[in-house]
Structures are given as C-alpha cells and as structure tokens.
Design an enzyme around this catalytic site. Structure first.
Site, PDB file in Angstrom:
ATOM      1  N   ILE A 137     -59.295 -81.144 -43.604  1.00 39.17           N
ATOM      2  CA  ILE A 137     -59.153 -79.828 -42.998  1.00 39.17           C
ATOM      3  C   ILE A 137     -60.543 -79.195 -43.007  1.00 39.17           C
ATOM      4  CG2 ILE A 137     -56.719 -79.470 -43.502  1.00 39.17           C
ATOM      5  CD1 ILE A 137     -57.433 -77.917 -45.952  1.00 39.17           C
ATOM      6  N   ASP A 138     -60.772 -78.254 -42.103  1.00 38.08           N
ATOM      7  CA  ASP A 138     -62.095 -77.657 -41.957  1.00 38.08           C
ATOM      8  C   ASP A 138     -62.501 -76.871 -43.192  1.00 38.08           C
ATOM      9  OD1 ASP A 138     -62.258 -78.675 -39.378  1.00 38.08           O
ATOM     10  OD2 ASP A 138     -61.363 -76.882 -38.489  1.00 38.08           O
ATOM     11  N   LYS A 139     -63.789 -76.656 -43.326  1.00 34.88           N
ATOM     12  CA  LYS A 139     -64.353 -75.945 -44.483  1.00 34.88           C
ATOM     13  C   LYS A 139     -63.670 -74.604 -44.710  1.00 34.88           C
ATOM     14  CE  LYS A 139     -68.139 -73.688 -43.902  1.00 34.88           C
ATOM     15  NZ  LYS A 139     -69.537 -73.315 -43.608  1.00 34.88           N
ATOM     16  N   THR A 141     -60.792 -73.571 -43.633  1.00 34.63           N
ATOM     17  CA  THR A 141     -59.333 -73.650 -43.674  1.00 34.63           C
ATOM     18  C   THR A 141     -58.918 -73.999 -45.100  1.00 34.63           C
ATOM     19  OG1 THR A 141     -59.215 -74.407 -41.372  1.00 34.63           O
ATOM     20  CG2 THR A 141     -57.295 -74.821 -42.760  1.00 34.63           C
ATOM     21  N   ARG A 237     -57.143 -74.855 -33.597  1.00 34.74           N
ATOM     22  CA  ARG A 237     -58.130 -73.884 -33.113  1.00 34.74           C
ATOM     23  C   ARG A 237     -58.343 -74.035 -31.603  1.00 34.74           C
ATOM     24  NH1 ARG A 237     -62.982 -75.052 -37.162  1.00 34.74           N
ATOM     25  NH2 ARG A 237     -63.954 -73.281 -36.072  1.00 34.74           N
TER      26      ARG A 237
END
Length: 303
Positions: A137-139, A141, A237
C-alpha cells in the site's frame, strides 16, 4: 550517484518543490527530499533552490541521489501493530507515512525493516529489498498488509491475489457528493502517457476493477468504502479521479484545494484471505486511525 530528471507539469505548477518531489516516488519521504534540496542535490533549470520553492510550469528538475554502496534490509526495532502471526505469515497494520520496503533514497525506517527485526526471517522469493512482501500500500495510506515468512506461504498468498480471492476493503474521503449508493469502476490502468510518474485510465492499460459504496455524504465530500477486485498501482486513487471524485488530500491525483492533510485520506481497513497452510479463512479489521477519524468529525461538524 543516481540522477533522475523531471519536468513540471500543469498540475504541479505552483506547488512547493519538496511536495512535488515526494510524490514522484512512493519511497521518497518529504523530509528526505527537503534534505536533498538543502544539500544542493536538486537543481531547477540548473540552479539550486530552497525547499519552499514554488514550481513553475516546464521547470526542468535534476535530482541527484546518493546511492548506498550496498543497499540491503537492516532489521530495526519498531512498535509494530500486529494483528496475526504464526510460522507462515504475519498481518501488520501499517501507519500512515511509512514506506513498505527499502528502496534507493529510502533505505531505513520502512515496515519491512521493522518486521524483519521482529521475525528474523522472511520469504526470499522477491529481490533482497522486498523480503516477504506479497502486496503493498502507498506510503500515505494506512492499513493492513499480509507478509509471508516462508516461500511456501508467499506462493500461496500470491496465488490468491491472482485468483482474486483476497478481500481488500478500503475507506476513503473523496471530493464531491456521490449521488448513487453503490458503483463499480471497470477501467484499465497504465502509465499516464503525459506524465510517466503517474498512472491513468488508458485504452491499453491493465484490467482494473474497483467496487465502492457510499458510507456518508457531507456538503462537499463523501465518505466511501472501496473494494479491490484487482490490485493495480494507485488503483483506488486513479479510479476515483476518473469518475470525478478524487481522494481528499491526494497530492498526485487530487485538486490543490483540499483538506489540510499530507497525503490521501485512504485506509486499508479490512483484509481477508485463506491461510496458506490450513486453508482456513481469516479476516481482520483495523479501525480508522485518529487522523482519519478527526477528518470525519470535522466534516460532520463543518460541512
């Protein structure tokens, strides 16, 4: 010394240089970027600038990154929020602002650094910088990740992702008021041909499907739950932007005028999968982090 180049696009014009650079690579923290700028490792049109420099359309940026002689995962002691663990896998709730695994420009302080210190051994199927990483998962998130301790578990968990049997549900706040209660976004995702640092819905992209449900509507925002059927880079996103409801706080895909928060308001709250060895179905739920709850409360009171 590694060199990266970037030209400022229209959606980045007017933003601070440290904010723009930290969105180009998920592994680059804003603090790290600010240090590069201060050290003169970032040039704009051949000149040094300050971290608060406001970017101008078509600015030419060159970023020089010091490469570690031997970049490897160093175990680091951390206070991990562990939801499940046995000899095969571990489920961890990643905090907002933490990168999942080391990479050039961000070799320390990642989730995997902490998990490796805790477990001592993880699967070796990936390259040396991503031991145990089954999905990411993104930084910015927060939320749940399953990490494989053994190669056996890694292969079984990846197979479940490919077969779309893993349940991954996210909560998010998006701009705009969505009129319908449910929806499905079925639109292919690939590299944005106008900006290779971003993803976009494009004709020859990879198959991507996101289901969403409205949880609550506010005056100018909507609180939603999204369920991934596929797992493309930045999928939620990109998909929510595509239908006209970009995530609040998203510096890469959202509008400039947004909520006062660093990064997208997105939380991976529910994770379900079959245990790689026993086949038992396991499902975990992580509550919204405090910052997310405060945003919901603010929207309830002010919007």
């Amino acid at each position: 010394m590694e060199k990266k180049e970037h030209t400022i696009h229209e959606h980045e014009a007017g933003e601070r240089i440290d904010k723009v650079l930290s969105t180009l690579n998920n592994e680059w923290s804003r603090t790290q970027v600010q240090q590069w700028v201060k050290e003169g490792n970032v040039l704009v049109n051949g000149e040094k600038v300050k971290p608060n420099y406001k970017c101008i359309l078509n600015d030419k940026m060159i970023i020089h990154i010091e490469e570690d002689e031997e970049l490897k995962v160093i175990p680091e002691k951390m206070n991990l929020d562990i939801y499940f663990e046995d000899q095969d896998c571990i489920v961890v709730n990643k905090p907002r602002g933490m990168v999942v695994h080391p990479a050039p420009g961000h070799p320390r302080g990642t989730l995997i650094n902490g998990v490796l210190e805790h477990c001592h051994s993880l699967s070796n199927i990936n390259d040396g910088l991503r031991p145990g990483v089954v999905h990411r998962i993104d930084k910015d998130t927060s939320g749940l990740l399953m990490i494989a301790k053994t190669d056996f578990a890694h292969e079984k968990l990846v197979k479940q992702l490919i077969e779309k049997t893993v349940i991954r549900k996210y909560k998010a706040v998006v701009h705009g008021v969505i009129p319908h209660d449910y929806g499905t976004i079925d639109a292919p995702i690939g590299r944005d041909p106008k900006d290779r640092q971003r993803m976009a819905v494009i004709d020859d992209g990879k198959h991507a499907v996101t289901h969403f449900a409205v949880l609550k509507r506010f005056k100018e925002f909507t609180f939603v739950e999204c369920q991934l059927e596929t797992g493309r880079t930045h999928q939620i996103r990109v998909h929510m932007k595509y239908i006209g409801y970009p995530l609040a706080g998203d510096p890469k895909y959202g509008p400039r005028k947004t909520l006062s928060i660093e990064g997208q308001v997105l939380h991976a709250g529910i994770l379900g999968f079959h245990h790689p060895r026993t086949g038992e179905y396991l499902q975990f739920e992580a509550p919204l982090p405090n910052e997310f709850r405060q945003i919901i409360k603010m929207l309830e009171n002010n919007y």
